[in-house]
Every structure is written in structure tokens, then in C-alpha cells.
Design an enzyme around this catalytic site. Structure first.
Site, mmCIF file in Angstrom:
data_model
loop_
_atom_site.group_PDB
_atom_site.id
_atom_site.type_symbol
_atom_site.label_atom_id
_atom_site.label_comp_id
_atom_site.label_asym_id
_atom_site.label_seq_id
_atom_site.Cartn_x
_atom_site.Cartn_y
_atom_site.Cartn_z
ATOM 1 N N ASP A 73 0.671 -1.053 -0.114
ATOM 2 C CA ASP A 73 -0.011 0.043 0.070
ATOM 3 C C ASP A 73 1.004 1.368 0.049
ATOM 4 O O ASP A 73 1.726 1.332 0.650
ATOM 5 C CB ASP A 73 -0.781 0.051 1.425
ATOM 6 C CG ASP A 73 -1.999 1.100 1.111
ATOM 7 O OD1 ASP A 73 -1.806 2.177 0.660
ATOM 8 O OD2 ASP A 73 -3.121 0.803 2.079
ATOM 9 N N VAL A 74 0.724 1.841 -1.045
ATOM 10 C CA VAL A 74 1.846 3.210 -1.176
ATOM 11 C C VAL A 74 1.584 4.055 0.210
ATOM 12 O O VAL A 74 2.542 4.873 0.473
ATOM 13 C CB VAL A 74 1.456 3.856 -2.631
ATOM 14 C CG1 VAL A 74 2.039 3.055 -3.564
ATOM 15 C CG2 VAL A 74 -0.029 4.520 -2.575
ATOM 16 N N SER A 132 -3.153 15.697 -13.024
ATOM 17 C CA SER A 132 -4.372 15.551 -13.296
ATOM 18 C C SER A 132 -4.371 17.148 -13.696
ATOM 19 O O SER A 132 -3.970 18.216 -13.091
ATOM 20 C CB SER A 132 -5.532 15.183 -12.523
ATOM 21 O OG SER A 132 -6.762 15.801 -12.826
ATOM 22 N N TYR A 134 -9.663 14.474 -3.552
ATOM 23 C CA TYR A 134 -8.705 14.021 -4.730
ATOM 24 C C TYR A 134 -8.156 15.440 -5.504
ATOM 25 O O TYR A 134 -6.716 15.425 -5.547
ATOM 26 C CB TYR A 134 -9.467 13.642 -5.963
ATOM 27 C CG TYR A 134 -8.561 13.025 -7.088
ATOM 28 C CD1 TYR A 134 -7.876 12.031 -7.255
ATOM 29 C CD2 TYR A 134 -8.677 13.781 -8.438
ATOM 30 C CE1 TYR A 134 -7.056 11.573 -8.333
ATOM 31 C CE2 TYR A 134 -8.124 13.425 -9.435
ATOM 32 C CZ TYR A 134 -7.224 12.255 -9.327
ATOM 33 O OH TYR A 134 -6.651 11.977 -10.376
ATOM 34 N N LYS A 138 -4.061 16.319 -5.586
ATOM 35 C CA LYS A 138 -3.203 16.791 -6.835
ATOM 36 C C LYS A 138 -2.659 17.978 -6.750
ATOM 37 O O LYS A 138 -1.469 18.415 -7.093
ATOM 38 C CB LYS A 138 -4.301 16.611 -8.020
ATOM 39 C CG LYS A 138 -4.856 15.286 -8.394
ATOM 40 C CD LYS A 138 -3.642 14.285 -8.746
ATOM 41 C CE LYS A 138 -3.836 13.064 -9.134
ATOM 42 N NZ LYS A 138 -2.680 12.184 -9.338
#
Length: 336
Positions: free
Chosen positions: A60-61, A143, A156, A160
Site C-alpha cells: 500500500d503506497v 491531472s 482528490y 493533486k
């Protein structure tokens, strides 16, 4: 012997498509993701298409020590890292008022800290081969939402944005020490990946991409080219250009526009199933594939350009427009 390429989130979506693209170029591929079964399936696919070597490690990162250990084992199996691609992601489709603190934390841990941990793991390998200098290339799969937040994906978007700041700081440090390690960010538009099938949601309808998505192999090609080039940032797709430049010029106008269209624009006409499974806390093996369910809608091409060139072009066009407007005003005054 090909380059050693390590990809996080390499068992599905853009990460898996990128692994296939690097494998076809003759590179040696190392994959890191949570789902051991999906990783092994991906590894076999890479070997079938002619990869020189492929290895995988389950981690798991968000867990730094687990990620560092996985990276060390892949380096022992494949050799020192030449290219490291950070791609692992999770999201929650929900209004800010509806997302729980635990969900918010999890998205930030995977999508930001996962990139930070991956970058540190890459630096450990790349710096070790040449004292005080090192060499290699780190690719941050980003993104357009790193510049422009949209409704229903606040966590999210925050991650980013954080990656962009983290990467900018890292670049300055590498420049200051004269390092041969470089970093590139690839800013993507919506991509037809399984995220829309397995993301956690707090909305009444199944999620969908905002606008027309691109195919994962289109994004993978941009990642592949970025890894072999010298650009500091790549923008893929017209929506990415418009989002980044629009945010720079008219953020308030974008606020109002997105407030009107982007909530319903990210929801399909199909009601979400009440027992819908999601991958926020655990992987869903059966959904580990390259493409999502919007295959018929996905574009098979998108323009890409370096961010610096895009900004310079926009500035030149703005200057030309000002010059033309000034010339027109002078002619109008002369006519009067």
C-alpha cells in the site's frame, strides 16, 4: 538491456496501460500495488507481450515502510531504477459536507503521501549510484485537477494540488545540488479507467467522467514520452489546456460554470446500487483492468504539449490580441 521502470498503481487503469507501453519498448518493469492477484495477472500479461523482465510487489503506497521495502526488493530483482512512475490513486465522489474525515484522510494518504513516499523511494535508488548527483527520471501522473478543483472530488483535487507543490519544491532542490535526477508531471484529462466502477460514492447515481474521457493507452503514451523527454510538465488533451489556462485567467468564472454543470456532469443516468463495492479500504480484484465501462465514448487521440510551451503560446496570443485591439483603436480614433 532495457531501462528499469517502477510503476505504482500498475495493476489497473493508466498504470497498467503504461506498464504495457514500457514493456513493448523493451524495458524491465517493476509493479507495486495492493492486490497481489491482480499484480500477478498484470505481470503475466507483460511477459506475454514481450517484456524483458517483470516483477511485482504487493504494498500500500500509503504505508511508507512497506513501499520502501517493496522498492528495495524490486531493485534487487531488476537493477537500479531508471524511471519511477507514481500513479496509484483513489477517490471519493461526494460533496465536502458528506465525506467523512476517515475517507478524506485515506484519499490524501494514497494520492498525495503515496506519491511522496514513491518519490522518496525513487530518490534512494537513483541517488545511490552516483554520490551527490545521481541520475534518473521521476514521472508524477497528475491531472488538470491539480490546477482547478471541481465539485464532488475535493479530496482528490486537494491531493493533486499538493503533489504539484511537493514536486516544484523537489525540482529546486535537485537543481541546487546539480543532480542528474529530473522530475516531470503529466497532467491528464478524464480517462476511461475502472475508477468510475470502484470508487466510493455518496451520490445517488453511478459516477462518470466529466466530459469525454480519453482511452488509458492515450494517457500511457503521454507518460511514456514524458519519461524519455526533458519537459518539466506535459498537458494532455484540450480540456486540460482550458482548465489550467482558464484557472489562471478567470477562476471566478470557472467557479460559477462548474457550480452549474459539474455536479450533474459527473453522474450517469443509472442509479447507484445500494450494495456497490468500493476499493477505498481494500482492492476489488475482479475490476483490475485497463479500461472502464465508457469504452464507446473514449477518445483514441488527444493533443499533448509541454506546459511551458503552452503558457508561452497563450501569452503570445494574448499579446497579439492586445496589439490588434490597440491597432484597431488607433484606426478608429484616426477615422473620427
Amino acid at each position: 538491456m532495457g531501462r528499469v521502470v517502477i510503476i505504482t498503481g500498475g495493476s489497473a487503469g493508466v498504470g497498467r496501460a503504461a506498464a504495457e507501453r514500457f514493456a513493448r519498448a523493451g524495458d524491465r518493469i517493476g509493479l507495486i500495488a495492493r492486490d497481489a492477484a491482480a499484480l500477478e495477472d498484470t505481470r503475466h500479461d507483460l511477459l506475454r507481450i514481450g517484456a524483458e523482465a517483470a516483477a511485482c510487489e504487493s504494498a500500500d503506497v500509503a504505508d511508507a515502510e512497506a513501499l520502501f521495502g517493496a522498492a528495495e526488493r524490486l531493485e534487487r530483482a531488476l537493477g537500479p531504477v531508471d524511471i519511477w512512475v507514481n500513479d496509484a490513486m483513489e477517490t471519493v465522489f461526494a460533496r465536502v459536507v458528506d465525506i467523512s474525515p476517515a475517507e478524506l484522510r485515506r484519499v490524501l494518504e494514497v494520492c498525495f503521501l503515496g506519491y511522496a513516499h514513491g518519490t522518496q523511494a525513487a530518490l534512494r535508488s537513483m541517488r545511490g549510484r552516483e554520490e551527490g548527483c545521481g541520475r534518473g527520471r521521476i514521472v508524477q501522473v497528475g491531472s488538470a485537477l491539480a490546477y482547478r478543483g471541481i465539485p464532488l472530488q475535493a479530496a482528490y483535487c486537494a491531493a493533486k494540488h499538493a503533489i504539484r507543490g511537493f514536486t516544484s519544491a523537489l525540482r529546486t532542490e535537485l537543481i541546487a545540488e546539480g543532480s542528474g535526477i529530473t522530475v516531470v508531471t503529466v497532467e491528464l484529462p478524464a480517462v476511461n479507467t475502472p475508477q468510475f466502477d470502484w470508487a466510493r460514492i455518496h451520490i445517488p447515481f453511478a459516477p462518470r467522467p466529466a466530459g469525454r474521457p480519453v482511452r488509458p493507452d492515450v494517457a500511457a503514451e503521454a507518460v511514456f514520452r514524458a519519461a524519455g523527454g526533458d519537459a518539466r510538465e506535459i498537458w494532455l488533451g484540450l480540456p486540460t489546456f482550458l482548465a489550467i489556462l482558464g484557472e489562471a485567467v478567470a477562476p471566478g468564472l470557472l467557479d460559477r460554470y462548474l457550480g452549474r454543470v459539474a455536479l450533474t456532469g459527473q453522474m450517469s443516468a443509472t442509479r447507484a446500487k445500494p450494495d456497490r463495492a468500493d476499493n477505498l479500504d481494500r482492492p476489488i480484484t475482479d475490476l483490475h483492468r485497463v479500461s472502464g465501462r465508457f469504452v464507446g465514448e473514449a477518445a483514441d487521440w488527444a493533443p499533448s504539449i509541454s506546459g511551458d510551451l503552452a503558457r508561452a503560446g497563450a501569452a503570445a496570443l494574448a499579446a497579439l490580441a492586445c496589439f490588434a485591439a490597440g491597432a484597431a483603436f488607433v484606426r478608429w480614433r484616426a477615422g473620427r
